[in-house]
Design a protein around this motif. Structure first.
Motif, PDB file in Angstrom:
ATOM      1  N   ILE A 185     108.507 -50.037  21.085  1.00  0.00           N
ATOM      2  CA  ILE A 185     107.576 -49.044  20.526  1.00  0.00           C
ATOM      3  C   ILE A 185     107.943 -48.784  19.054  1.00  0.00           C
ATOM      4  O   ILE A 185     109.110 -48.589  18.737  1.00  0.00           O
ATOM      5  N   PRO A 186     106.977 -48.894  18.160  1.00  0.00           N
ATOM      6  CA  PRO A 186     107.294 -48.736  16.737  1.00  0.00           C
ATOM      7  C   PRO A 186     107.842 -47.346  16.401  1.00  0.00           C
ATOM      8  O   PRO A 186     107.440 -46.348  16.995  1.00  0.00           O
ATOM      9  N   GLU A 187     108.745 -47.340  15.440  1.00  0.00           N
ATOM     10  CA  GLU A 187     109.450 -46.113  15.106  1.00  0.00           C
ATOM     11  C   GLU A 187     109.310 -45.804  13.612  1.00  0.00           C
ATOM     12  O   GLU A 187     109.371 -46.711  12.792  1.00  0.00           O
ATOM     13  N   TYR A 188     109.123 -44.539  13.303  1.00  0.00           N
ATOM     14  CA  TYR A 188     108.987 -44.082  11.918  1.00  0.00           C
ATOM     15  C   TYR A 188     109.962 -42.933  11.694  1.00  0.00           C
ATOM     16  O   TYR A 188     109.933 -41.955  12.452  1.00  0.00           O
TER      17      TYR A 188
ATOM     18  N   ASN B 191     100.712 -49.705  12.847  1.00  0.00           N
ATOM     19  CA  ASN B 191     100.799 -49.984  14.285  1.00  0.00           C
ATOM     20  C   ASN B 191      99.777 -51.035  14.697  1.00  0.00           C
ATOM     21  O   ASN B 191     100.088 -51.954  15.451  1.00  0.00           O
TER      22      ASN B 191
ATOM     23  N   GLU C  40     102.294 -43.959  21.608  1.00  0.00           N
ATOM     24  CA  GLU C  40     102.107 -45.113  20.733  1.00  0.00           C
ATOM     25  C   GLU C  40     103.280 -45.376  19.793  1.00  0.00           C
ATOM     26  O   GLU C  40     103.570 -46.512  19.464  1.00  0.00           O
ATOM     27  N   TRP C  41     103.889 -44.308  19.326  1.00  0.00           N
ATOM     28  CA  TRP C  41     104.984 -44.516  18.370  1.00  0.00           C
ATOM     29  C   TRP C  41     105.991 -43.377  18.451  1.00  0.00           C
ATOM     30  O   TRP C  41     105.678 -42.298  18.963  1.00  0.00           O
ATOM     31  N   HIS C  42     107.176 -43.670  17.940  1.00  0.00           N
ATOM     32  CA  HIS C  42     108.229 -42.661  17.896  1.00  0.00           C
ATOM     33  C   HIS C  42     108.350 -42.081  16.492  1.00  0.00           C
ATOM     34  O   HIS C  42     108.426 -42.820  15.511  1.00  0.00           O
TER      35      HIS C  42
ATOM     36  N   GLN D 162     113.468 -51.207  15.830  1.00  0.00           N
ATOM     37  CA  GLN D 162     112.087 -50.760  16.022  1.00  0.00           C
ATOM     38  C   GLN D 162     111.519 -50.068  14.779  1.00  0.00           C
ATOM     39  O   GLN D 162     110.325 -49.795  14.718  1.00  0.00           O
TER      40      GLN D 162
END
Ligand code: GDP
Length: 180
Positions: free
Chosen positions: A1-4, A173, A48-50, A83
């Motif tokens: 899961i994509p991370e920001y 994303n 969807e994302w972290h 990620q």
């Protein structure tokens, strides 16, 4: 899961920004007291994302040894994050370019960590002052960088820049899904 990841000096308005982005007042606690966010907090957004809330840096009153501990901590975080798509470096728009922020961005660049700048508290300045302060940053950054990093102008109290930041994340994303 994509991370920001979200990072910046203590009191820059990080908790308020995270609240604005997530629309959940209770998600991240804001504080009037600098240096309160001590640990890394993860928030799962829309499945969807972290969103990763990193501790504030450059708090003037901390000791040298705790600054070192912080550096180690952050270095470890960034070295292990497979990620991580991009980091957001938060900067209070009212400040003239500060060494601590410039040094941090320099470090990110040297370590190949992609980042965007989020200028915070834009409601505190008039539009022409905002333009001037962004120009000041551009001038200084372009002394060492080829391009001005991607940046956003935000205010959590006036809800400015929310769509831009979220749209940017959404776009990244979607690109990643398209690539896989
Ligand atoms: P953090 O320490 O970086 O998490 O910062 P906080 O979100 O706790 O905010 C620090 C202080 O700045 C608080 O007093 C907030 O009310 C104030 N603040 C945060 N964002 C804004 C903003 O967009 N506009 C204004 N005027 N004040 C803000």
């Amino acid at each position: 899961i994509p991370e920001y990841a979200f990072i910046g000096r203590s009191n820059v308005g990080k908790s308020s920004l995270i609240n604005m982005l997530t629309n959940k007042k209770s998600l991240a606690k804001t504080s009037g007291r600098p240096g309160k966010t001590q640990l890394i907090n993860h928030f799962l957004i829309n499945q969807e994302w972290h969103l990763v809330d990193l501790p504030g840096y450059g708090y003037a009153k901390v000791s040298k040894s705790s600054k070192k501990t912080f550096q180690k901590f952050i270095t470890q975080y960034f070295s292990k994050r497979t990620q991580l798509v991009t980091a957001f470096v938060l900067i209070d728009i009212r400040h003239l370019p500060q060494t601590v922020d410039l040094d941090f961005m320099q470090w990110m660049g040297e370590n190949g960590i992609p980042f965007s700048i989020i200028f915070t508290k834009a409601d505190k300045l008039k539009p022409n002052a905002i333009t001037k302060h962004v120009e000041d940053y551009k001038n200084i950054l372009l002394e060492t960088w080829e391009d001005m990093p991607n940046y956003f102008i935000t205010s959590s109290s006036k809800v400015i820049g929310q769509d831009e930041v979220l749209g940017y994340i959404q776009g990244l994303n979607e690109n990643m899904i398209a690539e896989n």
